[in-house]
Design a protein around this motif. Structure first.
Motif, PDB file in Angstrom:
ATOM      1  N   PRO A  39       0.808  -1.231   0.000  1.00 55.16           N
ATOM      2  CA  PRO A  39       0.000   0.000   0.000  1.00 55.16           C
ATOM      3  C   PRO A  39       0.840   1.281   0.000  1.00 55.16           C
ATOM      4  CG  PRO A  39      -0.951  -1.596   1.496  1.00 55.16           C
ATOM      5  CD  PRO A  39       0.355  -2.175   1.040  1.00 55.16           C
ATOM      6  N   GLY A  40       2.040   1.240   0.591  1.00 54.57           N
ATOM      7  CA  GLY A  40       2.901   2.417   0.566  1.00 54.57           C
ATOM      8  C   GLY A  40       3.314   2.819  -0.832  1.00 54.57           C
ATOM      9  N   PHE A  41       3.411   1.860  -1.726  1.00 60.91           N
ATOM     10  CA  PHE A  41       3.680   2.132  -3.142  1.00 60.91           C
ATOM     11  C   PHE A  41       2.548   2.953  -3.749  1.00 60.91           C
ATOM     12  CE2 PHE A  41       2.198   0.124  -7.202  1.00 60.91           C
ATOM     13  CZ  PHE A  41       3.021   0.811  -8.079  1.00 60.91           C
TER      14      PHE A  41
ATOM     15  N   VAL B 216       8.960  -9.317  -9.322  1.00 59.73           N
ATOM     16  CA  VAL B 216       8.202  -9.761  -8.157  1.00 59.73           C
ATOM     17  C   VAL B 216       7.304 -10.919  -8.598  1.00 59.73           C
ATOM     18  CG1 VAL B 216       6.615  -9.072  -6.325  1.00 59.73           C
ATOM     19  CG2 VAL B 216       8.263  -7.426  -7.231  1.00 59.73           C
ATOM     20  N   LYS B 217       7.519 -12.069  -7.996  1.00 59.81           N
ATOM     21  CA  LYS B 217       6.824 -13.289  -8.438  1.00 59.81           C
ATOM     22  C   LYS B 217       5.361 -13.315  -7.995  1.00 59.81           C
ATOM     23  CE  LYS B 217      10.731 -15.249  -9.904  1.00 59.81           C
ATOM     24  NZ  LYS B 217      10.999 -15.635 -11.291  1.00 59.81           N
ATOM     25  N   GLU B 218       5.054 -12.676  -6.886  1.00 61.43           N
ATOM     26  CA  GLU B 218       3.680 -12.596  -6.382  1.00 61.43           C
ATOM     27  C   GLU B 218       3.374 -11.128  -6.107  1.00 61.43           C
ATOM     28  OE1 GLU B 218       1.281 -14.759  -5.946  1.00 61.43           O
ATOM     29  OE2 GLU B 218       2.066 -16.750  -5.448  1.00 61.43           O
ATOM     30  N   SER B 219       2.406 -10.563  -6.803  1.00 62.02           N
ATOM     31  CA  SER B 219       2.099  -9.145  -6.672  1.00 62.02           C
ATOM     32  C   SER B 219       0.768  -8.935  -5.965  1.00 62.02           C
ATOM     33  CB  SER B 219       2.049  -8.479  -8.050  1.00 62.02           C
ATOM     34  OG  SER B 219       1.559  -7.157  -7.944  1.00 62.02           O
ATOM     35  N   LEU B 220       0.762  -8.041  -4.996  1.00 60.65           N
ATOM     36  CA  LEU B 220      -0.478  -7.685  -4.306  1.00 60.65           C
ATOM     37  C   LEU B 220      -1.417  -6.898  -5.199  1.00 60.65           C
ATOM     38  CD1 LEU B 220       1.143  -6.578  -0.934  1.00 60.65           C
ATOM     39  CD2 LEU B 220      -0.316  -8.593  -1.252  1.00 60.65           C
ATOM     40  N   TYR B 221      -0.890  -6.323  -6.289  1.00 56.71           N
ATOM     41  CA  TYR B 221      -1.683  -5.477  -7.182  1.00 56.71           C
ATOM     42  C   TYR B 221      -1.548  -5.891  -8.646  1.00 56.71           C
ATOM     43  CZ  TYR B 221      -1.788  -2.630  -2.971  1.00 56.71           C
ATOM     44  OH  TYR B 221      -1.948  -2.197  -1.673  1.00 56.71           O
ATOM     45  N   GLY B 222      -1.298  -7.145  -8.901  1.00 57.13           N
ATOM     46  CA  GLY B 222      -1.215  -7.625 -10.274  1.00 57.13           C
ATOM     47  C   GLY B 222      -0.144  -6.906 -11.078  1.00 57.13           C
TER      48      GLY B 222
ATOM     49  N   GLY C 175      -9.378   4.492  -8.314  1.00 56.62           N
ATOM     50  CA  GLY C 175     -10.443   4.089  -7.399  1.00 56.62           C
ATOM     51  C   GLY C 175     -10.411   4.930  -6.137  1.00 56.62           C
ATOM     52  N   PRO C 176     -11.410   4.820  -5.256  1.00 55.87           N
ATOM     53  CA  PRO C 176     -11.418   5.608  -4.018  1.00 55.87           C
ATOM     54  C   PRO C 176     -10.292   5.188  -3.081  1.00 55.87           C
ATOM     55  CG  PRO C 176     -13.198   4.002  -4.004  1.00 55.87           C
ATOM     56  CD  PRO C 176     -12.603   3.969  -5.382  1.00 55.87           C
ATOM     57  N   GLY C 177      -9.844   6.120  -2.248  1.00 56.98           N
ATOM     58  CA  GLY C 177      -8.746   5.848  -1.337  1.00 56.98           C
ATOM     59  C   GLY C 177      -7.452   5.637  -2.091  1.00 56.98           C
ATOM     60  N   LEU C 178      -6.731   4.584  -1.735  1.00 54.17           N
ATOM     61  CA  LEU C 178      -5.489   4.269  -2.432  1.00 54.17           C
ATOM     62  C   LEU C 178      -5.727   3.802  -3.857  1.00 54.17           C
ATOM     63  CD1 LEU C 178      -3.476   2.420   0.378  1.00 54.17           C
ATOM     64  CD2 LEU C 178      -3.206   4.790  -0.393  1.00 54.17           C
ATOM     65  N   GLY C 179      -6.972   3.477  -4.179  1.00 51.56           N
ATOM     66  CA  GLY C 179      -7.305   3.108  -5.548  1.00 51.56           C
ATOM     67  C   GLY C 179      -7.476   1.631  -5.778  1.00 51.56           C
ATOM     68  N   MET C 180      -6.822   0.804  -4.955  1.00 53.12           N
ATOM     69  CA  MET C 180      -6.901  -0.645  -5.075  1.00 53.12           C
ATOM     70  C   MET C 180      -6.698  -1.254  -3.698  1.00 53.12           C
ATOM     71  SD  MET C 180      -4.338  -1.105  -8.347  1.00 53.12           S
ATOM     72  CE  MET C 180      -4.796  -2.790  -8.723  1.00 53.12           C
ATOM     73  N   ASP C 181      -7.307  -2.423  -3.475  1.00 50.54           N
ATOM     74  CA  ASP C 181      -7.038  -3.208  -2.275  1.00 50.54           C
ATOM     75  C   ASP C 181      -6.092  -4.346  -2.632  1.00 50.54           C
ATOM     76  OD1 ASP C 181     -10.364  -2.984  -0.816  1.00 50.54           O
ATOM     77  OD2 ASP C 181      -8.611  -1.707  -0.563  1.00 50.54           O
ATOM     78  N   PRO C 182      -5.234  -4.757  -1.707  1.00 50.10           N
ATOM     79  CA  PRO C 182      -4.333  -5.879  -2.010  1.00 50.10           C
ATOM     80  C   PRO C 182      -5.111  -7.158  -2.275  1.00 50.10           C
ATOM     81  CG  PRO C 182      -4.226  -5.283   0.321  1.00 50.10           C
ATOM     82  CD  PRO C 182      -5.022  -4.218  -0.356  1.00 50.10           C
TER      83      PRO C 182
ATOM     84  N   PRO D 216      -6.470 -10.569  -1.927  1.00 44.69           N
ATOM     85  CA  PRO D 216      -6.545 -11.471  -0.769  1.00 44.69           C
ATOM     86  C   PRO D 216      -5.952 -12.839  -1.049  1.00 44.69           C
ATOM     87  CG  PRO D 216      -8.719 -11.130  -1.735  1.00 44.69           C
ATOM     88  CD  PRO D 216      -7.803 -10.160  -2.395  1.00 44.69           C
ATOM     89  N   ALA D 217      -5.999 -13.288  -2.297  1.00 45.07           N
ATOM     90  CA  ALA D 217      -5.421 -14.591  -2.630  1.00 45.07           C
ATOM     91  C   ALA D 217      -3.902 -14.567  -2.475  1.00 45.07           C
ATOM     92  CB  ALA D 217      -5.804 -14.993  -4.055  1.00 45.07           C
ATOM     93  N   VAL D 218      -3.276 -13.462  -2.868  1.00 45.59           N
ATOM     94  CA  VAL D 218      -1.826 -13.332  -2.705  1.00 45.59           C
ATOM     95  C   VAL D 218      -1.478 -13.241  -1.227  1.00 45.59           C
ATOM     96  CG1 VAL D 218       0.177 -11.882  -3.203  1.00 45.59           C
ATOM     97  CG2 VAL D 218      -1.535 -12.281  -4.971  1.00 45.59           C
ATOM     98  N   ILE D 219      -2.282 -12.517  -0.457  1.00 45.14           N
ATOM     99  CA  ILE D 219      -2.038 -12.444   0.986  1.00 45.14           C
ATOM    100  C   ILE D 219      -2.092 -13.838   1.600  1.00 45.14           C
ATOM    101  CG2 ILE D 219      -2.922 -11.576   3.194  1.00 45.14           C
ATOM    102  CD1 ILE D 219      -3.900  -9.103   1.723  1.00 45.14           C
ATOM    103  N   ARG D 220      -3.067 -14.633   1.213  1.00 41.29           N
ATOM    104  CA  ARG D 220      -3.183 -15.992   1.766  1.00 41.29           C
ATOM    105  C   ARG D 220      -1.972 -16.843   1.385  1.00 41.29           C
ATOM    106  NH1 ARG D 220      -8.669 -15.336   0.253  1.00 41.29           N
ATOM    107  NH2 ARG D 220      -8.329 -16.491  -1.699  1.00 41.29           N
ATOM    108  N   ARG D 221      -1.551 -16.746   0.130  1.00 42.55           N
ATOM    109  CA  ARG D 221      -0.427 -17.577  -0.319  1.00 42.55           C
ATOM    110  C   ARG D 221       0.889 -17.151   0.309  1.00 42.55           C
ATOM    111  NH1 ARG D 221      -2.996 -17.152  -5.489  1.00 42.55           N
ATOM    112  NH2 ARG D 221      -1.532 -15.537  -6.149  1.00 42.55           N
TER     113      ARG D 221
END
Length: 382
Positions: A316-318, A341-347, A362-369, A371-376
């Motif tokens: 999110p800092g990016f 980066v092999k696994e990206s939180l934002y594609g 999008g609203p706020g930061l524009g995108m949410d990370p 969740p599938a990448v977070i789980r993996r």
């Protein structure tokens, strides 16, 4: 039971208190390939890029995401949020971002004004601004007075290879991909000269990560002068020796950059008053978040110092950095860690096209990370 990120309809919630219900942290470890023959950074073997994600849920159903500086300090940063900062926020109004920032800094200064405590506060602050944008139904840059632009130019920030042939290869590759600015992380002449030979027209920067005494820095700056550097970054230890940096800046004839290890606007004020830098490099995940970054940006403008933030990360800092840059009155550069980066939180959004990032709308930061990448990639041991 898993909770989903929820976003309120545009402007539906901003007029009402947004009570903070939960503050949660997750360490994610993203696999990457730096192109170096040996993986690592500053003597450490890092096989992943590690981040402390901060999730803040409100009673209105709005969730904000932040990013507290991690890498080699993820577990310590997570602990300070989980046990010190986060519990203080429960029940507080998420809209009071400036007030909460000041309160947390004041209440926790006894544990240290800078370092881990401020990293944790940074992640919280970014998440609160994400909530603010979502509640208002606006991208963060709009809340900050922008966007002055919808694309941000990036520079290539290479890893430390300690191999002149590999430095030349990666420098040339960066230029071929459209980067006009390339930063090295080398401390010896053969690598820097190899980069200059590989890209004679590129603006070349060298980040040394604070290796030298003032005397050693003066000697090295003299040897580097014929490399025509755009800037020399953090040449002196300790990094807060602004008087020594100011002397080097006057005598070396090379523009200086620093600030990735500085926290809060007060430390940058000291830096600018000393005349220590030409380029200031606040890191939104370190300095105190978006709230402190804005103060630093105003100080830099008033002191005629160019702002080029430290941002070699992919959480999110990016996104927060892109929004902050989009709202600045004068264009500047975003840092892009030059790795796969092999696994990206934002594609694919983390990959600039011809060295240019587009601004998330999008609203706020524009995108949410993702969740599938977070789980993996979640560090289950933490």
């Amino acid at each position: 039971m898993k909770r989903k990120t929820r976003t309120a309809p545009a402007a539906a919630a901003w007029g009402k208190p947004l009570a903070i219900e939960r503050v949660e942290t997750t360490v994610v470890r993203l696999p990457y390939d730096s192109g170096a023959r040996q993986k690592g950074w500053l003597g450490r073997n890092w096989s992943t890029l590690d981040y402390v994600l901060v999730r803040i849920d409100t009673d209105a159903g709005i969730t904000g995401w932040g990013d507290a500086f991690g890498y080699g300090a993820t577990l310590a940063t997570k602990a300070v949020i989980d046990h010190l900062l986060g519990p203080q926020l429960i029940g507080k109004d998420a809209r009071d971002i400036a007030g909460l920032s000041r309160q947390m800094q004041r209440d926790n200064h006894i544990w240290g004004r800078y370092g881990i405590t401020m990293f944790g506060l940074s992640g919280i602050d970014i998440a609160l601004w994400d909530i603010a944008g979502k509640a208002a139904g606006l991208p963060l840059c709009r809340l900050l007075g922008g966007p002055a632009r919808t694309e941000i130019e990036a520079y290539s920030s290479l890893f430390k290879y300690q191999d002149a042939e590999r430095v030349a290869e990666k420098t040339g590759q960066s230029v071929a991909e459209g980067y006009r600015y390339v930063k090295l992380h080398e401390t010896t002449l053969p690598e820097v000269r190899a980069a200059r030979a590989a890209a004679p027209e590129a603006a070349l920067m060298v980040d040394t990560n604070c290796p030298w005494t003032p005397e050693e820095a003066h000697a090295m700056a003299g040897r580097l002068r014929d490399c025509d550097l755009h800037w020399l970054e953090e040449p002196i230890f300790p990094p807060e020796d602004f008087a020594a940096l100011a002397r080097l800046r006057v005598q070396a004839g090379i523009p200086l950059a620093a600030g990735e290890n500085a926290c809060t606007a007060f430390e940058f004020k000291r830096m600018f008053e000393a005349g220590a830098v030409d380029y200031a490099q606040p890191s939104v995940t370190k300095v105190g978040g978006i709230t402190e970054f804005r103060k630093i940006a105003a100080l830099a403008e008033a002191c005629d110092v160019t702002l080029v933030p430290h941002s070699p990360y992919f959480g999110p800092g990016f996104l927060a950095t892109l929004h902050l840059l989009a709202a600045l009155p004068v264009p500047t550069l975003a840092e892009r860690f030059y790795c796969e980066v092999k696994e990206s939180l934002y594609g694919d959004f983390i990959n600039p096209v011809r060295a240019r990032y587009r601004l998330p709308d999008g609203p706020g930061l524009g995108m949410d990370p993702d969740p599938a990448v977070i789980r993996r990639c979640r560090d289950k041991s933490s």
